[in-house]
Design an enzyme around this catalytic site. Structure first.
Site, mmCIF file in Angstrom:
data_model
loop_
_atom_site.group_PDB
_atom_site.id
_atom_site.type_symbol
_atom_site.label_atom_id
_atom_site.label_comp_id
_atom_site.label_asym_id
_atom_site.label_seq_id
_atom_site.Cartn_x
_atom_site.Cartn_y
_atom_site.Cartn_z
ATOM 1 N N HIS A 116 0.845 -1.194 0.000
ATOM 2 C CA HIS A 116 0.000 0.000 0.000
ATOM 3 C C HIS A 116 0.881 1.244 0.000
ATOM 4 C CE1 HIS A 116 -2.152 3.213 2.318
ATOM 5 N NE2 HIS A 116 -2.912 3.074 1.252
ATOM 6 N N SER A 117 0.620 2.168 -0.915
ATOM 7 C CA SER A 117 1.296 3.464 -0.985
ATOM 8 C C SER A 117 2.808 3.251 -1.051
ATOM 9 C CB SER A 117 0.857 4.325 0.199
ATOM 10 O OG SER A 117 1.309 5.639 0.062
#
Length: 180
Positions: A116-117
Site C-alpha cells: 500500500h502506498s
C-alpha cells in the site's frame, strides 16, 4: 493462545524480529489453517503485506483476519516497532527494498507481495528486481514510478541487492583526489 472464532486466526501478537545488518525489524505473523474457512483462493506461498507511509504492519490485520494462508506483516524501517532511524533522516527506498530482500530470503521460497502506498512502490521495485522470488503482486495505491535519474534504475537496484550480499571490506583510495 486459543484460536479465535474468526477463522482460527492466531493472536496478532505472534511477532518476531529479524536482524538486518544490525538493524532490528519487527515482524508480525498471522496464520489461518486453510481447512477452517471456505474461500475460493488459498495462497500456496506466504504473503508479505507492506504498509504505507506513517503506518505499521498490523494495519493489514483487519484485512487479512480470517483469510487462509500465512501473512507476514513487517513494520518497515523506521515505523511501528522496528528500530527507529536516526533523527533528521528518513527511510530510503534502497534500504526498504534491501530489508524486504532479507525478509524474503529468511522466509525462503517464493512469496506474494501486497503493498500500500510507499509499500506498493517497495513491492513493485522488488518484484521487478527479484522476479524469481515473487509469485504474486498486488498494489494498493502505489506511489508511482521513481524519477528517472539514472540510465537503469532497475539495474541499480539489482546491483545494490547483489552488493549487500558481499562481505564488507574497506575501500582505500590512493589520495584525496582519487577519493572524490
Amino acid at each position: 493462545m486459543e484460536p479465535t472464532n474468526e477463522g482460527d486466526v492466531r493472536a496478532p501478537d505472534h511477532r518476531w524480529s529479524l536482524d538486518i545488518r544490525g538493524y532490528r525489524q519487527l515482524v508480525w505473523e498471522l496464520k489461518t489453517e486453510s481447512n477452517t474457512v471456505e474461500h475460493a483462493y488459498t495462497p500456496q506461498h506466504p504473503t508479505i503485506c507492506l504498509h504505507g507511509w506513517l503506518d505499521q504492519g498490523m494495519a493489514f490485520e483487519t484485512v487479512v483476519r480470517g483469510l487462509p494462508g500465512r501473512w507476514i506483516l513487517p513494520d518497515q524501517r523506521g515505523f511501528g516497532g522496528s528500530d527507529p532511524i536516526p533523527a533528521g533522516s528518513y527511510p530510503h527506498f534502497a534500504d526498504l527494498i534491501s530489508d524486504l530482500d532479507v525478509l524474503v530470503e529468511h522466509i525462503g521460497g517464493k512469496v506474494n507481495l501486497i503493498g500500500h502506498s510507499m509499500g506498493g512502490s517497495v513491492a513493485l521495485i522488488y518484484a521487478a528486481a527479484r522476479p524469481e522470488k515473487v509469485h504474486g503482486l498486488v498494489l494498493v495505491e502505489g506511489l508511482g514510478a521513481l524519477p528517472q535519474t539514472m540510465e537503469s534504475p532497475l539495474g541499480r537496484v539489482q546491483e545494490h541487492l547483489r552488493d549487500l550480499r558481499k562481505p564488507l571490506r574497506p575501500i582505500r583510495s590512493g589520495d584525496l583526489d582519487a577519493a572524490t
